[in-house]
Design a protein around this motif. Structure first.
Motif, short mmCIF file in Angstrom:
data_model
loop_
_atom_site.label_atom_id
_atom_site.label_comp_id
_atom_site.label_asym_id
_atom_site.label_seq_id
_atom_site.Cartn_x
_atom_site.Cartn_y
_atom_site.Cartn_z
N ASP A 103 17.22 16.26 16.95
CA ASP A 103 18.42 17.27 16.85
C ASP A 103 19.00 17.58 18.22
OD1 ASP A 103 18.15 17.08 14.19
OD2 ASP A 103 16.97 18.97 13.90
N THR B 179 20.85 15.91 13.90
CA THR B 179 22.07 16.49 13.77
C THR B 179 22.55 17.27 15.09
OG1 THR B 179 20.57 18.65 13.42
CG2 THR B 179 21.42 17.34 11.24
N ASP C 213 24.50 20.86 16.85
CA ASP C 213 25.22 22.25 16.66
C ASP C 213 26.23 22.39 17.74
OD1 ASP C 213 23.63 22.81 18.94
OD2 ASP C 213 22.33 24.16 17.79
N PHE D 279 26.85 11.07 10.32
CA PHE D 279 27.10 12.63 10.51
C PHE D 279 27.69 13.29 11.72
CE2 PHE D 279 25.39 16.56 12.16
CZ PHE D 279 25.79 17.48 11.16
#
Length: 94
Positions: A18, A50, A52, A81
């Motif tokens: 991530d 992912t 942020d 994503f």
């Protein structure tokens, strides 16, 4: 995890996991170094998870730093994503 491969004026930064607050300091350092020493930077996102807002900010600053120094930073192999996040933030054309 962050991997780095260089060849002449080009570098590939491979990200695994991530792209978040935990990765941000190391990614900031890596992108800072490669944009100072290489004109072409590819950030390989094939193994990234992912992202942020902190991770996104680091990538944006890396892109701006590369451009300011006359270079270019490109993102390669983002997941669906990551593409959605970039599109939502209107960064997919950068």
């Amino acid at each position: 995890m962050i991997g780095l491969t260089t060849a002449g004026q080009h570098a590939v930064v491979r990200l695994e996991g991530d792209i978040d607050m935990a990765m941000a300091p190391a990614l900031r350092d890596a992108l800072g170094w490669v944009t100072r020493h290489h004109l072409g930077v590819v950030v390989d996102l094939a193994a990234a998870g992912t992202i942020d807002s902190v991770g996104l900010g680091v990538l944006i600053r890396g892109h701006r730093r590369a451009r300011h120094r006359g270079g270019v930073m490109c993102l390669a192999a983002p997941s669906r994503f990551l593409l959605t996040v970039l599109h939502t933030m209107h960064l997919d054309g950068v």
